[in-house]
Write a protein that holds these residues in place. Structure first.
Motif, short mmCIF file in Angstrom:
data_model
loop_
_atom_site.label_atom_id
_atom_site.label_comp_id
_atom_site.label_asym_id
_atom_site.label_seq_id
_atom_site.Cartn_x
_atom_site.Cartn_y
_atom_site.Cartn_z
N LEU A 55 51.00 44.63 42.32
CA LEU A 55 49.70 45.05 42.83
C LEU A 55 48.62 44.89 41.77
O LEU A 55 47.51 44.40 42.05
N LEU A 56 48.93 45.30 40.55
CA LEU A 56 47.95 45.20 39.46
C LEU A 56 47.68 43.73 39.12
O LEU A 56 46.53 43.33 38.89
N GLN A 57 48.73 42.92 39.11
CA GLN A 57 48.56 41.49 38.82
C GLN A 57 47.68 40.82 39.87
O GLN A 57 46.81 40.00 39.55
N GLU A 58 47.92 41.15 41.14
CA GLU A 58 47.13 40.54 42.22
C GLU A 58 45.67 41.02 42.18
O GLU A 58 44.75 40.24 42.45
N CYS A 59 45.46 42.28 41.84
CA CYS A 59 44.08 42.76 41.69
C CYS A 59 43.37 42.00 40.57
O CYS A 59 42.23 41.57 40.72
N ARG A 60 44.06 41.83 39.47
CA ARG A 60 43.46 41.13 38.34
C ARG A 60 43.12 39.69 38.71
O ARG A 60 42.06 39.16 38.34
N ARG A 61 44.02 39.04 39.48
CA ARG A 61 43.74 37.66 39.92
C ARG A 61 42.51 37.63 40.81
O ARG A 61 41.69 36.70 40.73
N GLN A 62 42.39 38.62 41.71
CA GLN A 62 41.23 38.65 42.60
C GLN A 62 39.95 38.86 41.80
O GLN A 62 38.92 38.19 42.05
N TRP A 63 39.96 39.74 40.83
CA TRP A 63 38.77 39.96 40.02
C TRP A 63 38.42 38.71 39.22
O TRP A 63 37.24 38.40 39.04
N GLN A 64 39.42 37.97 38.79
CA GLN A 64 39.15 36.72 38.09
C GLN A 64 38.50 35.70 39.02
O GLN A 64 37.59 34.96 38.62
N ARG A 65 38.94 35.68 40.28
CA ARG A 65 38.31 34.79 41.25
C ARG A 65 36.84 35.16 41.44
O ARG A 65 36.02 34.31 41.81
N GLU A 66 36.53 36.42 41.25
CA GLU A 66 35.15 36.89 41.36
C GLU A 66 34.42 36.81 40.03
O GLU A 66 33.34 37.38 39.87
N ASN A 67 35.04 36.13 39.07
CA ASN A 67 34.47 35.94 37.72
C ASN A 67 34.31 37.26 36.98
O ASN A 67 33.37 37.45 36.20
#
Length: 496
Positions: A308-320
């Protein structure tokens, strides 16, 4: 051996990244040096979610090349460990039939339903000891052959992910026991294919190669690879080819009644036992039974872990929005405790996607305040994971009759000191954290055992204890965590 270090290479493939580590055993102390690290990301190809095996094998070769350079003596051997359940088919000419499918491929749910129309969940569990879940090899393979029966001619063999790497390293086809034990295709608690189940499902018996035990030397690198790496006949060894099996071997435990958490993308929590637990209660609570390197059984539950934390971090990276792990923990530390909780194992958290939004919707749909800030989302995840571990400890006591007095936590999750402390708080027992690179350490130590430089599992664990530091977290704030646990237990399981 004197003071001359002895070298081995451990290739440890996780579901999000991989690494090649060089182990050096000098007397009774193991040191690890990471020589190569790389991403391991699935690829959506049409309607299939796949692993990019060619890229992963290339990264493995890069790691071997780096691993043999600059040593004072030759590297003796290499062994690969990976996540469980996923596999590939290799034809009679040694060619890969197709890239292995990812266990998160959405179609596996249909394949599971197709199998359960033939064999019930209860019967599958009693036969294999493996909890029926849509990710299981059994369901993947059944669906695969329903769609592509021609791929399973009499010369084709099934190889689990570490076995696939070992085959292309050595030319030898075999399935190692601990990785095969995740498949649902073995007899419960035994190192033999379940021929009756395989036949009942119409799977060709010819698909399944010989089973070998941890510590088996498969052979040496192929001649082409020795020429490419300019190295001598490096052995290819089966250790605990399932990463959790290798990680458990490196737990620096002197007691025998501990619970373990191998914490990475998944968190696997359970106990070691002589025999599998095959009761209806065990199945209903979601426990599975897999093999250990010593021939015992690890009765455990797959939890969602840091996914869950890894996927959140990936999403935030997609949002720069780029956050280090340390920054995420700092954000979480400023948020008041137990504001929102979630069920980390909810079905709708399985697939990749916009995880922060799913978490917000989950909290709203369970009558809670939605965590809006990065810190609130991170704290929600970590507190919920700790409460899930507490629930699992309670359930282990239910199915085994004893409550483990201590938890050993190993793997990447050990870096997350907030999660370690939260777990001790929620569970009400000490958490001993370390080593971080438990899978790589266990992989290396089991190779040394195969070479006669370490003895029994107890000896392996003694070396691990002498080689790696651990940190003990004592329970704190028990009253507020008990209150939060009561709220957690009342959360409904729902679809988002």
């Amino acid at each position: 051996m004197g003071n001359q270090a002895s070298y081995v290479l451990a290739a440890d493939f996780g579901a999000g990244s991989g690494r090649v580590v060089r182990g050096a055993l000098d007397g009774r102390r193991l040191t690890l040096q990471e020589v190569h690290r790389f991403a391991n990301e699935p690829v959506q190809l049409g309607d299939e979610l796949c692993w990019d095996f060619l890229r992963l094998f290339h990264e493995l070769k890069q790691g071997i090349q780096k691993g043999v350079e600059g040593t004072s003596s030759p590297v003796q051997s290499i062994a690969v460990d990976t996540w469980g359940v996923d596999y590939a088919l290799v034809d009679g000419a040694g060619r890969l039939r197709r890239n292995p499918r990812h266990y998160r491929d959405a179609r596996h749910a249909k394949f599971m339903n197709d199998v359960l129309a033939v064999v019930s969940e209860r019967e599958l569990y009693s036969m294999s000891g493996v909890l029926p879940q849509q990710i299981n090899t059994l369901f993947q393979l059944f669906g695969h052959l329903q769609e592509s029966a021609a791929e399973a001619d009499e010369d084709t063999r099934l190889l689990f992910m570490p076995d696939l790497f070992h085959y292309y390293l050595s030319g030898e086809q075999a399935c190692e026991y601990t990785i095969a034990s995740t498949s649902g295709l073995l007899h419960a608690g035994e190192s033999r294919w379940n021929e009756a189940l395989i036949s009942r499902l119409g799977l060709p018996a010819s698909l399944f190669p010989r089973l070998v035990q941890p510590g088996t030397v498969l052979g040496t690198l192929t001649g082409d690879l020795m020429n490419e790496f300019r190295t001598g006949p490096m052995q290819v060894v089966c250790t605990g080819s399932h990463d959790t099996a290798s990680a458990l071997a490196a737990i620096p435990a002197f007691e025998s009644d501990f619970a373990f958490i191998s914490c990475g993308t998944w968190s696997l929590m359970g106990v070691e036992r002589e025999l599998p637990v095959l009761s209806d209660l065990s199945r209903e609570l979601g426990f599975t039974n897999e093999g250990t390197v010593s021939g015992r059984v690890r009765t455990l539950k797959n939890r969602s872990g840091l996914w869950l934390l890894q996927e959140c971090r990936r999403q935030w990276q997609r949002e720069n929005r780029w956050y280090s792990h340390e920054e995420l923990i700092q954000c979480a530390s400023t948020v008041r405790s137990h504001q929102s909780l979630l069920l980390p194992g909810d079905d709708d958290f399985i697939s990749p996607g916009d995880m922060p939004e799913r978490i917000r919707r989950h909290c709203l749909n369970t009558g809670q305040k939605a965590p809006e800030t990065v810190g609130a989302i991170v704290r929600c995840i970590l507190e919920s994971l700790a409460l899930e571990f507490r629930q699992t400890l309670d359930e282990l006591e239910q199915i085994t009759g004893t409550r483990p007095p201590v938890i050993h936590m190993v793997g990447g999750g050990v870096h997350n000191r907030m999660l370690c402390q939260f777990t001790a708080n929620a569970a009400g027992v000490p958490v001993i954290a370390g080593p971080v690179e438990a899978s790589s350490a266990g992989n290396c130590l089991l190779q040394y055992a195969a070479h006669g430089e370490a003895g029994s599992l107890s000896d392996v664990r003694d070396i691990a204890a002498a080689s790696f530091d651990t940190e003990t977290y004592m329970p704190q704030d028990s009253e507020c965590w008990e209150e939060a646990y009561g709220r957690y237990r009342q959360l409904p399981r729902l679809k988002i």
